[in-house]
Design an enzyme around this catalytic site. Structure first.
Site, mmCIF file in Angstrom:
data_model
loop_
_atom_site.group_PDB
_atom_site.id
_atom_site.type_symbol
_atom_site.label_atom_id
_atom_site.label_comp_id
_atom_site.label_asym_id
_atom_site.label_seq_id
_atom_site.Cartn_x
_atom_site.Cartn_y
_atom_site.Cartn_z
ATOM 1 N N TYR A 77 0.784 -1.187 0.003
ATOM 2 C CA TYR A 77 -0.071 0.071 0.127
ATOM 3 C C TYR A 77 1.006 1.089 -0.095
ATOM 4 O O TYR A 77 0.490 2.384 -0.548
ATOM 5 C CB TYR A 77 -0.992 -0.020 1.206
ATOM 6 C CG TYR A 77 -2.154 -0.836 0.734
ATOM 7 C CD1 TYR A 77 -2.948 -0.235 0.034
ATOM 8 C CD2 TYR A 77 -2.360 -2.140 1.094
ATOM 9 C CE1 TYR A 77 -4.345 -1.233 -0.594
ATOM 10 C CE2 TYR A 77 -3.297 -3.148 0.428
ATOM 11 C CZ TYR A 77 -4.171 -2.480 -0.286
ATOM 12 O OH TYR A 77 -5.325 -3.373 -0.982
ATOM 13 N N ARG A 80 1.648 1.706 -3.439
ATOM 14 C CA ARG A 80 0.246 2.113 -4.474
ATOM 15 C C ARG A 80 -0.075 3.771 -4.067
ATOM 16 O O ARG A 80 -0.369 4.499 -4.755
ATOM 17 C CB ARG A 80 -0.871 1.273 -4.276
ATOM 18 C CG ARG A 80 -0.915 -0.026 -4.490
ATOM 19 C CD ARG A 80 -2.264 -0.684 -4.274
ATOM 20 N NE ARG A 80 -3.318 -0.195 -5.375
ATOM 21 C CZ ARG A 80 -4.474 -0.334 -4.976
ATOM 22 N NH1 ARG A 80 -4.740 -1.209 -3.935
ATOM 23 N NH2 ARG A 80 -5.286 0.135 -5.854
ATOM 24 N N HIS A 131 -14.986 2.311 -1.993
ATOM 25 C CA HIS A 131 -14.126 1.508 -1.597
ATOM 26 C C HIS A 131 -12.967 2.107 -0.803
ATOM 27 O O HIS A 131 -12.068 1.407 -0.555
ATOM 28 C CB HIS A 131 -13.307 0.746 -2.815
ATOM 29 C CG HIS A 131 -14.216 0.065 -3.661
ATOM 30 N ND1 HIS A 131 -13.883 -0.504 -4.909
ATOM 31 C CD2 HIS A 131 -15.532 -0.667 -3.288
ATOM 32 C CE1 HIS A 131 -15.325 -1.180 -5.631
ATOM 33 N NE2 HIS A 131 -15.892 -1.416 -4.309
ATOM 34 N N CYS A 139 -7.585 2.532 12.612
ATOM 35 C CA CYS A 139 -7.021 1.665 13.434
ATOM 36 C C CYS A 139 -7.454 0.201 13.034
ATOM 37 O O CYS A 139 -8.700 -0.057 12.736
ATOM 38 C CB CYS A 139 -7.319 1.821 14.808
ATOM 39 S SG CYS A 139 -6.622 1.043 16.182
ATOM 40 N N CYS A 144 -11.496 -0.401 18.525
ATOM 41 C CA CYS A 144 -10.890 1.064 18.418
ATOM 42 C C CYS A 144 -11.445 1.572 17.248
ATOM 43 O O CYS A 144 -11.492 1.196 16.046
ATOM 44 C CB CYS A 144 -9.291 1.203 18.287
ATOM 45 S SG CYS A 144 -8.889 2.939 18.453
ATOM 46 N N CYS A 200 -1.533 3.229 15.815
ATOM 47 C CA CYS A 200 -2.650 3.949 16.286
ATOM 48 C C CYS A 200 -2.408 5.040 17.364
ATOM 49 O O CYS A 200 -1.921 4.744 18.766
ATOM 50 C CB CYS A 200 -3.701 3.051 16.788
ATOM 51 S SG CYS A 200 -5.259 4.280 17.456
ATOM 52 N N CYS A 203 -5.307 4.425 20.520
ATOM 53 C CA CYS A 203 -5.275 3.348 21.597
ATOM 54 C C CYS A 203 -3.655 2.936 21.982
ATOM 55 O O CYS A 203 -3.723 2.261 22.878
ATOM 56 C CB CYS A 203 -6.142 1.937 20.961
ATOM 57 S SG CYS A 203 -5.370 1.390 19.637
#
Ligand SMILES: *[C@@H]1O[C@H](CO)[C@@H](O)[C@H](O)[C@H]1NC(C)=O
Ligand SMILES: [Zn+2]
Length: 317
Positions: A77, A80, A131, A139, A144, A200, A203
């Site tokens: 990712y 991308r 999408h 998270c 969370c 995150c 949390c």
């Protein structure tokens, strides 16, 4: 360029009847797919290429892949995100953003996660991302609810810098050319420690994950509810414009049928003349064959005028 100047892209009679209908339409849906971003130069999901040629993109885009190997999924990712940031919104993205500002009853549903419509200034309240987005993060901890939008930081954390091998120059253009064209079997992805992945801030426990819908996941409930509310708000829809997506498969086909049942005429913009809606073309529909980046600004011109300014929200980062 010369050939497009001598030959009109859109037949004048179609343009005239479409614009007459557009001008008097008050409830308009647009449905966007990958073809909208094609002329921004974005490689498609399955043809991610480069480093990722040896990986099956479909296998990486799942919750179980993320729990098994979050480092690998984040590397995919990160790549991308990087590629999407190299691309720029094209005139069709700007034209649709402008239509959204000028026509109150215009709602856009997009299947694209590339961030190009938001970067073109498409108002978020009228842009429903079916999408999700490469530039949302959320998270991964079930308990969370932390999420953020429009995070264009690239790489999102230093460890997710796109790897290069030592023999190669690391200029962006060389990197990009190499990723797009050349086999990278000699480039090994570094193993990533979990502690180097984005964490995150709420949390402090869960890993952040890309805010895209993975295979096996439901479409985002809030988005579907917003769309539902818009559709049921009135008994009529005047027009649905289907751009760069196959109007034969779900969810596009479903929205076309729904809009038709409320009286909508259908306009398709697609490079592939065979991408007709599953229910066929009706009298009074339009099929505009060709590149969305050229056609969309032209057919919307009667409402939006000429597209001149092209600010890019990702450039303010
Ligand atoms: C994007 O997310 C990363 C990782 O959580 C964070 O360090 C960065 O500050 C965020 N960028 C913006 C612009 O919020
Ligand atoms: Zn959290």
């Amino acid at each position: 360029m010369a050939s497009t100047a001598t030959r009109p892209i859109v037949p004048p009679a179609d343009l005239e009847s479409f614009q007459a209908h557009l001008n008097r339409s008050t409830r308009i849906l647009a449905l966007l797919g990958a073809g909208l971003s094609a002329s921004s130069g974005l490689p498609t999901f399955r043809g991610a290429g480069g480093l990722w040629r040896t990986h099956d993109a479909v296998q990486l885009a799942t919750p179980s892949a993320f729990s098994r190997d979050p480092g690998l999924v984040w590397q995919f990712y990160s790549y991308r995100r990087h590629m999407a940031l190299q691309a720029k919104p094209n005139p069709a993205h700007y034209a649709l953003a402008e239509l959204a500002k000028r026509k109150e009853g215009f709602m856009t549903l997009s299947q694209n996660v590339d961030g190009l419509s938001p970067r073109a200034g498409h108002p978020a309240s009228t842009l429903k991302l079916l999408h999700g987005s490469l530039f949302d993060v959320k998270c991964s901890d079930f308990f969370c609810s932390y999420s953020e939008t429009a995070n264009y930081t690239d790489p999102i954390v230093p460890a997710l810098q796109i790897p290069t091998d030592e023999s190669d120059p690391t200029t962006t253009s060389a990197l990009q050319a190499r990723e797009l064209d050349i086999s990278d079997s000699n480039v090994l992805l570094p193993e990533l420690a979990i502690r180097d992945l984005p964490r995150c801030p709420n949390c402090k426990k869960g890993l952040l994950r890309p805010g895209v819908v993975w295979f096996g996941e439901m479409l985002p409930t809030a988005v579907l509810n917003d769309i539902d509310r818009w559709i049921t708000e009135s008994n009529t829809i005047d027009l649905i414009i289907v751009i760069g997506t196959s109007a034969r498969v779900y969810p596009a086909a479903g929205y076309v049928d729904l809009a038709r049942s409320k009286g909508a005429r259908v306009a398709v913009v697609n490079v592939d003349r065979d991408d007709e809606p599953a229910s066929g073309m009706y009298q009074g529909d339009w099929f505009f064959e060709g590149d969305a980046a050229q056609i969309v600004p032209e057919i919307l011109k009667s409402v939006i005028g000429e597209i001149t300014e092209m600010p890019d929200a990702a450039e303010e980062r």
